[in-house]
Write a protein that holds these residues in place. Sequence first.
Motif, PDB file in Angstrom:
ATOM      1  N   ALA A 238       0.820  -1.209   0.000  1.00  0.00           N
ATOM      2  CA  ALA A 238       0.000   0.000   0.000  1.00  0.00           C
ATOM      3  C   ALA A 238       0.854   1.261   0.000  1.00  0.00           C
ATOM      4  O   ALA A 238       0.341   2.353   0.192  1.00  0.00           O
ATOM      5  CB  ALA A 238      -0.933   0.013   1.206  1.00  0.00           C
ATOM      6  N   GLU A 239       2.144   1.112  -0.221  1.00  0.00           N
ATOM      7  CA  GLU A 239       3.032   2.260  -0.256  1.00  0.00           C
ATOM      8  C   GLU A 239       4.029   2.106  -1.389  1.00  0.00           C
ATOM      9  O   GLU A 239       4.304   1.000  -1.846  1.00  0.00           O
ATOM     10  CB  GLU A 239       3.759   2.418   1.077  1.00  0.00           C
ATOM     11  N   VAL A 240       4.549   3.258  -1.828  1.00  0.00           N
ATOM     12  CA  VAL A 240       5.510   3.230  -2.921  1.00  0.00           C
ATOM     13  C   VAL A 240       6.562   4.304  -2.677  1.00  0.00           C
ATOM     14  O   VAL A 240       6.226   5.429  -2.308  1.00  0.00           O
ATOM     15  CB  VAL A 240       4.821   3.442  -4.288  1.00  0.00           C
ATOM     16  N   PRO A 241       7.850   3.970  -2.826  1.00  0.00           N
ATOM     17  CA  PRO A 241       8.873   5.003  -2.685  1.00  0.00           C
ATOM     18  C   PRO A 241       8.968   5.841  -3.963  1.00  0.00           C
ATOM     19  O   PRO A 241       8.904   5.310  -5.066  1.00  0.00           O
ATOM     20  CB  PRO A 241      10.154   4.200  -2.447  1.00  0.00           C
ATOM     21  N   VAL A 242       9.107   7.144  -3.801  1.00  0.00           N
ATOM     22  CA  VAL A 242       9.234   8.050  -4.931  1.00  0.00           C
ATOM     23  C   VAL A 242      10.424   8.963  -4.679  1.00  0.00           C
ATOM     24  O   VAL A 242      10.522   9.572  -3.607  1.00  0.00           O
ATOM     25  CB  VAL A 242       7.968   8.898  -5.135  1.00  0.00           C
ATOM     26  N   LEU A 243      11.313   9.027  -5.655  1.00  0.00           N
ATOM     27  CA  LEU A 243      12.452   9.946  -5.571  1.00  0.00           C
ATOM     28  C   LEU A 243      12.071  11.236  -6.295  1.00  0.00           C
ATOM     29  O   LEU A 243      11.945  11.252  -7.518  1.00  0.00           O
ATOM     30  CB  LEU A 243      13.700   9.328  -6.200  1.00  0.00           C
TER      31      LEU A 243
END
Length: 851
Positions: A238-243
């Motif tokens: 339910a989460e995603v890393p974004v740079l």
Amino acid sequence: MKVRVCPALVLSVAAGLLSCTAPPREYLAHAQGTNATPAGTASAAVPVEAQPLAANIQRVGEALEFLGAPLSAGLRADLTKAGRARDAKKLQELLDARVLVTVHINPEARVKVARGLAGAVLQQAGYTPVLVKIINESGGTQRLRIGSPQSGPVYAGMAKLSAERMQQERLRENENTERRTDRFLELEMFTAAPMTANLSGLEAEYAVALIYSSESGRREATITFDVGQGTQDLGFRAEVPVLFTVKPAVAVKLSVLDHDGTPTTGRFQFVDRQGHVFPPQAKRLAPDLFFQKHIYRAHGEDVLLPPGELTMFYGRGPEYRWIKRAVTIPPPGSADHSGRASMNPDIAVRLERWIEPAARGFYSGDHHIHAAGCAHYTSPTEGVDPKDMFRQVKGEGLNVGSVLTWGPGFDHQQQFFAPTTDKLSEPLTLMKYDIEVSGFGSEALGHVCLLNLKEQIYPRAIASKGWPTWTLPVLRWAKAQGAVAGYAHSGSGLQIDPAAATTRLLEQLDTSKDGRLDVSEAARGLLPEAFAAIDTNRDGLLGEAELKASHERADDQLPNFAIPELNSVGAQEIFVTAAHGVTDFISAMDTDRIREWNAWYHLMNAGLPVKASGETDFPCMSGTRVGQGRSYVQLGRQTRIDYARFIEGIARGRSYVSDGYAHAFDFGVNGKSSGDEVQLAGPGKVTVNAKVAFSPETPLESAYGGAIPVGGPRYVGDTVIKRDAQSLDPLYQRGQRLVEVVVNGRVVASREVAADGREHAVDFSVPIERSSWVAVRQFPQLHTNPVNVRVAGKPIRASRKSAQWALACIDQLWRVRARRIVPGDRADAEKAYDEARAIYRRIEAESPAER
């Protein structure tokens, strides 16, 4: 081909009309360049009916247009064409390239998140709109929520009571006691029209999120989504890393000139058309305070803002106009009118006064300000430094600010105390660190403010430990060193509980134990109203329901004779210490006016020389601004204020109390000013004069004991005042204020005055039958201290009932609070209470019977 997300939010509000400006072309080009974060993968087109999807996409396009990040003309045309063709697959293919994240909701309403194709470019200090695609297999219509571990406040320590009092509960998200340096994001779903707060239930739809970054550069954040508690999918899906690539904000230099052209410190507020405040409150650290929407900046200082159009408000306290102006912030490095790169744009303002009390010799002060505890951060036991508090004092145009160290922050803040004003002080802006006795042991008998102390720790005490557990010894110690002393947030504990007060009256007076009072029983005590007014059924007896209703009516009357609970931290022991002659003032303007002024009136009716002094109790009672409650002391025109003389003016009552939006200059009785005395050989008339002025711009703010003006009900604290509500509202709507002459607590004359920012002379002739005090007020914004009128040299003994009321208050206080006085102090306290009772009994005997 990678398509980059649209950049910074650029918004404006000009002349009261909403408008929108697209991002600068050069910024768009840069944001769509190769520096953006590599995107993810596109989600496959989802089977969905084309017509509602096309309608959803049209609303998304309108929202992006509104937010200053419109879709390109070519893309809009292609989307329109696909919508008319009812081609749901094509609609998704066209828009999916602009999606930052895709949210998938399975049939069980479990949420998982994937990275989309759009580049992740943000604008520091601005809200960037991004697209979110929702694939909804559940058909649910819940609210989609966005979050991140990197979002939320960067401070901690705000008390629940403080948050509720200031109506800013959302600012308590982080209750840890250390600063969170990793919290640089703010996120929210854009749910204003034309978007909706909840999902539609369509198999696929698009939404807009707004993302703010307080930092620039390359920053990684984890973005989370859910549709309610427990809906996140397992295994971090339910989460995603974004740079993110975060473009730097613009350091805008503020040139701040006072009304006379001299450099000064002003109050500023920057907002976009959605109401976002810049810099966002949750990201503020000193000198900017997270619980204030505005900031303070001195001449030549910077503020970080996003490029684009914003609305700026500026002023400097209630004596100044609060001016609204649209401003355009250029992108970093853009050229000025001469073609040269502008590295640091400048906004110049010149402040405008609507009134200048100092020109009439009146100088303002707030005697109750805190630098620690209450709503302060990062640690409430440390608070902020003197330079931050001086910024608050000067930014609000106060001439004197008394910063009071108290229990929770005493160990850290005691280092700033000095017997003289702080070294940061200026000739016309003074700051002095003193003490509020709160959290030191005696708070159960009332908090007291000690001003102009030479020593800050009570003899034999160790820091904040070992102080007396009642207030009389503390006030005597303060007075012995030449200090001025009075009770804080006076209305706290002076509230009336009709049921409890009725029970006490029946227990005290009902000798027949039949649950009712006859005339003879009632005559043995003090009723909240006259017997006939309470006896509504005219049976000659006062029942429980009638007594309770009478107390409820009394709660809206000024003055009134209902006995308060005396179970809190305001002017509790004042009835004892005033009788002993060691109380200089009762604090006003930050709690319920009826409670504050009622106690004050009864003490003055008994001939006790207690004055009123204005306070805010910032930020405990209100974190909005210092100086929301003020004393205006008459010093004559000054080039340099003397703190001791100012405080002496409070003790002598050479002042009026106000919220700063109401003023009374040249108040006098037969030519004598506040704090003075008129001698009459016998009963006769006196002339009462004043020049009053009221601002037309009294703001709507959180209730702190004052009025919510112009078209709304009158408030005292959190209570709507029923008394005269019908006459008050039209008065405010007409832009009028009612100026009243008060003699011994009773209104004897009044006049309506326009709230137009101008001075208006008011003159009255009023009869004086016996020694009396005379004052002018405008409820609830203004009250002068009195002029005493002595008839035939006799002391003021205005009301026998006032003395009886004070006696009953002493009895009630001893009943509910005596056990809080430690055994070692209790014998001395009991003796002092008995001595105070004897003083009031003598005053009662010397006072005329009520007519």
